[in-house]
Write a protein that holds these residues in place. Sequence first.
Motif, PDB file in Angstrom:
ATOM      1  N   PRO A   1      48.956  44.128  36.949  1.00 17.66           N
ATOM      2  CA  PRO A   1      48.457  42.841  36.523  1.00 17.66           C
ATOM      3  C   PRO A   1      48.673  42.846  35.043  1.00 17.66           C
ATOM      4  O   PRO A   1      48.410  43.548  34.217  1.00 17.66           O
ATOM      5  N   THR A   2      48.855  41.549  34.471  1.00  9.64           N
ATOM      6  CA  THR A   2      49.181  41.219  33.124  1.00  9.64           C
ATOM      7  C   THR A   2      48.098  40.306  32.605  1.00  9.64           C
ATOM      8  O   THR A   2      47.997  39.921  31.465  1.00  9.64           O
ATOM      9  N   GLU A   3      47.121  39.902  33.566  1.00 10.14           N
ATOM     10  CA  GLU A   3      46.104  38.933  33.071  1.00 10.14           C
ATOM     11  C   GLU A   3      45.080  38.897  34.222  1.00 10.14           C
ATOM     12  O   GLU A   3      45.181  39.689  35.252  1.00 10.14           O
ATOM     13  N   LEU A   4      43.953  38.355  33.866  1.00 12.87           N
ATOM     14  CA  LEU A   4      42.788  38.260  34.876  1.00 12.87           C
ATOM     15  C   LEU A   4      42.989  37.581  36.114  1.00 12.87           C
ATOM     16  O   LEU A   4      44.034  36.730  36.052  1.00 12.87           O
ATOM     17  N   ASP A   5      42.484  37.882  37.139  1.00 14.51           N
ATOM     18  CA  ASP A   5      42.764  37.217  38.173  1.00 14.51           C
ATOM     19  C   ASP A   5      43.861  37.212  39.141  1.00 14.51           C
ATOM     20  O   ASP A   5      44.310  36.245  39.866  1.00 14.51           O
TER      21      ASP A   5
ATOM     22  N   ASP B   1      38.399  43.175  39.298  1.00 17.09           N
ATOM     23  CA  ASP B   1      39.444  42.939  38.861  1.00 17.09           C
ATOM     24  C   ASP B   1      40.146  43.828  38.134  1.00 17.09           C
ATOM     25  O   ASP B   1      39.695  44.647  37.386  1.00 17.09           O
ATOM     26  N   ALA B   2      41.392  44.239  38.689  1.00 21.61           N
ATOM     27  CA  ALA B   2      42.216  45.270  38.208  1.00 21.61           C
ATOM     28  C   ALA B   2      42.793  45.190  36.916  1.00 21.61           C
ATOM     29  O   ALA B   2      42.889  46.374  36.428  1.00 21.61           O
ATOM     30  N   PHE B   3      42.884  44.120  36.177  1.00 23.20           N
ATOM     31  CA  PHE B   3      43.209  44.065  34.790  1.00 23.20           C
ATOM     32  C   PHE B   3      42.224  44.447  33.852  1.00 23.20           C
ATOM     33  O   PHE B   3      42.234  45.108  33.177  1.00 23.20           O
ATOM     34  N   SER B   4      41.074  43.783  34.203  1.00 26.55           N
ATOM     35  CA  SER B   4      39.773  44.299  33.287  1.00 26.55           C
ATOM     36  C   SER B   4      38.822  45.388  33.798  1.00 26.55           C
ATOM     37  O   SER B   4      38.030  45.576  32.920  1.00 26.55           O
TER      38      SER B   4
ATOM     39  N   GLU C   1      32.810  36.764  48.622  1.00 27.16           N
ATOM     40  CA  GLU C   1      32.286  35.557  48.157  1.00 27.16           C
ATOM     41  C   GLU C   1      31.823  35.685  46.816  1.00 27.16           C
ATOM     42  O   GLU C   1      31.862  34.661  46.229  1.00 27.16           O
ATOM     43  N   MET C   2      31.143  36.648  46.460  1.00 26.88           N
ATOM     44  CA  MET C   2      30.603  36.742  45.150  1.00 26.88           C
ATOM     45  C   MET C   2      31.525  36.819  44.197  1.00 26.88           C
ATOM     46  O   MET C   2      31.523  35.970  43.128  1.00 26.88           O
ATOM     47  N   ALA C   3      32.603  37.406  44.492  1.00 28.27           N
ATOM     48  CA  ALA C   3      33.907  37.527  43.651  1.00 28.27           C
ATOM     49  C   ALA C   3      34.271  35.983  43.254  1.00 28.27           C
ATOM     50  O   ALA C   3      34.759  35.717  42.182  1.00 28.27           O
ATOM     51  N   ILE C   4      34.525  35.355  44.626  1.00 29.64           N
ATOM     52  CA  ILE C   4      35.332  33.938  44.653  1.00 29.64           C
ATOM     53  C   ILE C   4      34.452  33.295  43.660  1.00 29.64           C
ATOM     54  O   ILE C   4      34.760  32.358  42.850  1.00 29.64           O
ATOM     55  N   ALA C   5      33.078  33.151  43.919  1.00 30.28           N
ATOM     56  CA  ALA C   5      32.153  32.314  43.264  1.00 30.28           C
ATOM     57  C   ALA C   5      32.086  32.379  41.946  1.00 30.28           C
ATOM     58  O   ALA C   5      32.067  31.499  41.075  1.00 30.28           O
ATOM     59  N   ALA C   6      32.148  33.790  41.483  1.00 31.61           N
ATOM     60  CA  ALA C   6      32.134  34.025  39.985  1.00 31.61           C
ATOM     61  C   ALA C   6      33.298  33.910  39.262  1.00 31.61           C
ATOM     62  O   ALA C   6      33.363  33.256  38.216  1.00 31.61           O
ATOM     63  N   ARG C   7      34.522  33.733  39.842  1.00 27.86           N
ATOM     64  CA  ARG C   7      35.742  33.689  39.122  1.00 27.86           C
ATOM     65  C   ARG C   7      36.626  32.566  39.600  1.00 27.86           C
ATOM     66  O   ARG C   7      37.496  31.906  38.775  1.00 27.86           O
ATOM     67  N   ARG C   8      36.488  31.819  40.542  1.00 34.09           N
ATOM     68  CA  ARG C   8      37.094  30.730  41.112  1.00 34.09           C
ATOM     69  C   ARG C   8      38.612  30.785  40.789  1.00 34.09           C
ATOM     70  O   ARG C   8      39.310  30.175  40.239  1.00 34.09           O
ATOM     71  N   PRO C   9      39.403  31.897  41.588  1.00 29.08           N
ATOM     72  CA  PRO C   9      40.789  32.032  41.108  1.00 29.08           C
ATOM     73  C   PRO C   9      41.733  30.631  41.574  1.00 29.08           C
ATOM     74  O   PRO C   9      41.312  30.206  42.635  1.00 29.08           O
ATOM     75  N   ALA C  10      42.699  30.623  40.600  1.00 24.55           N
ATOM     76  CA  ALA C  10      43.611  29.460  41.009  1.00 24.55           C
ATOM     77  C   ALA C  10      44.234  29.732  42.410  1.00 24.55           C
ATOM     78  O   ALA C  10      44.765  30.845  42.565  1.00 24.55           O
ATOM     79  N   PRO C  11      44.574  28.848  43.421  1.00 24.63           N
ATOM     80  CA  PRO C  11      45.030  28.994  44.388  1.00 24.63           C
ATOM     81  C   PRO C  11      46.775  29.655  44.207  1.00 24.63           C
ATOM     82  O   PRO C  11      47.184  29.048  43.435  1.00 24.63           O
ATOM     83  N   GLY C  12      46.840  30.569  45.154  1.00 28.70           N
ATOM     84  CA  GLY C  12      48.281  31.311  45.080  1.00 28.70           C
ATOM     85  C   GLY C  12      48.508  32.193  43.935  1.00 28.70           C
ATOM     86  O   GLY C  12      49.712  32.693  43.820  1.00 28.70           O
TER      87      GLY C  12
ATOM     88  N   LEU D   1      46.507  34.772  43.305  1.00 31.96           N
ATOM     89  CA  LEU D   1      45.876  36.254  43.373  1.00 31.96           C
ATOM     90  C   LEU D   1      46.198  37.035  44.660  1.00 31.96           C
ATOM     91  O   LEU D   1      46.368  36.573  45.612  1.00 31.96           O
ATOM     92  N   ILE D   2      46.357  38.413  44.371  1.00 34.48           N
ATOM     93  CA  ILE D   2      46.573  39.319  45.232  1.00 34.48           C
ATOM     94  C   ILE D   2      45.188  40.229  45.529  1.00 34.48           C
ATOM     95  O   ILE D   2      44.762  40.627  44.579  1.00 34.48           O
ATOM     96  N   HIS D   3      44.652  40.303  46.628  1.00 35.52           N
ATOM     97  CA  HIS D   3      43.536  41.027  47.135  1.00 35.52           C
ATOM     98  C   HIS D   3      43.961  42.517  47.755  1.00 35.52           C
ATOM     99  O   HIS D   3      44.534  42.271  48.995  1.00 35.52           O
ATOM    100  N   HIS D   4      43.645  43.453  46.990  1.00 31.33           N
ATOM    101  CA  HIS D   4      44.192  44.766  47.622  1.00 31.33           C
ATOM    102  C   HIS D   4      43.135  45.606  48.022  1.00 31.33           C
ATOM    103  O   HIS D   4      41.969  45.662  47.481  1.00 31.33           O
ATOM    104  N   SER D   5      43.173  46.211  49.300  1.00 30.77           N
ATOM    105  CA  SER D   5      42.206  47.069  49.695  1.00 30.77           C
ATOM    106  C   SER D   5      42.676  48.337  50.643  1.00 30.77           C
ATOM    107  O   SER D   5      43.809  48.483  50.952  1.00 30.77           O
ATOM    108  N   ASP D   6      41.854  48.991  51.120  1.00 28.63           N
ATOM    109  CA  ASP D   6      42.398  50.191  52.102  1.00 28.63           C
ATOM    110  C   ASP D   6      42.657  49.508  53.608  1.00 28.63           C
ATOM    111  O   ASP D   6      42.491  48.172  53.763  1.00 28.63           O
ATOM    112  N   ARG D   7      42.957  50.127  54.552  1.00 32.74           N
ATOM    113  CA  ARG D   7      42.996  49.413  55.952  1.00 32.74           C
ATOM    114  C   ARG D   7      41.611  49.344  56.622  1.00 32.74           C
ATOM    115  O   ARG D   7      41.725  49.295  57.939  1.00 32.74           O
ATOM    116  N   GLY D   8      40.640  49.483  56.074  1.00 35.47           N
ATOM    117  CA  GLY D   8      39.357  49.472  56.607  1.00 35.47           C
ATOM    118  C   GLY D   8      39.290  48.355  57.638  1.00 35.47           C
ATOM    119  O   GLY D   8      39.844  47.212  57.233  1.00 35.47           O
TER     120      GLY D   8
END
Length: 186
Positions: free
Chosen positions: A5-9, A33-36, A58-69, A71-78
């Motif tokens: 990433p090169t910026e937040l969110d 947030d992978a950048f910060s 939902e806590m992250a979304i409420a705190a950051r309100r990312p612009a649609p389209g 953001l990438i959300h990365h996780s394991d395959r849980g």
Amino acid sequence: RGMVPTELDQLWVANITYVRLAEEFAFLAVVLDAFSRRVIGWALDRNLRVTLAIEALEMAIAARRPAPGSLIHHSDRGVQYACGEYAAILAAHDIKPSMSRVGNPYDNAQAESFMKTLKHEEVDGRNYRDITQAREAIRAFIEDIYNRQRLHSALAYRPPAEFEANLLQLADTARPPQAGAHPTSS
């Protein structure tokens, strides 16, 4: 997976770990947030149901309100991240899901690194009486220590909250004046 990433969110990473209590286990879900490197969402509960991961998201979304389209959300395959309910929340916010390759834990190294830090600096050696005590201690570690005090070499030895504040301040000073605004004379 090679995402830098090169910026937040732009990229959030998520993971779940266990926390030992006096007579049982609890489970902690986090979103960073992978950048910060800032923890922007987290939840602690006695079970590993999808609601645990959803609460952190939902806590992250409420705190950051990312612009649609944006953001990438990365996780394991849980299963918590792969289920339809979680995927629907990502889709509703136009967040693109990304998952680690099978058998490759290094894909989610940033989230794993946070969990290692949490265990080493807060959880290991502690005897939490119950989930309430664990929740308060982990909240204090995340919000007061990790996000506001812990220095990160990747952030020029600044804590995540300070790094983000500096970024926002730089962005504000770099913005051109509003149309119709007149400079003040002294």
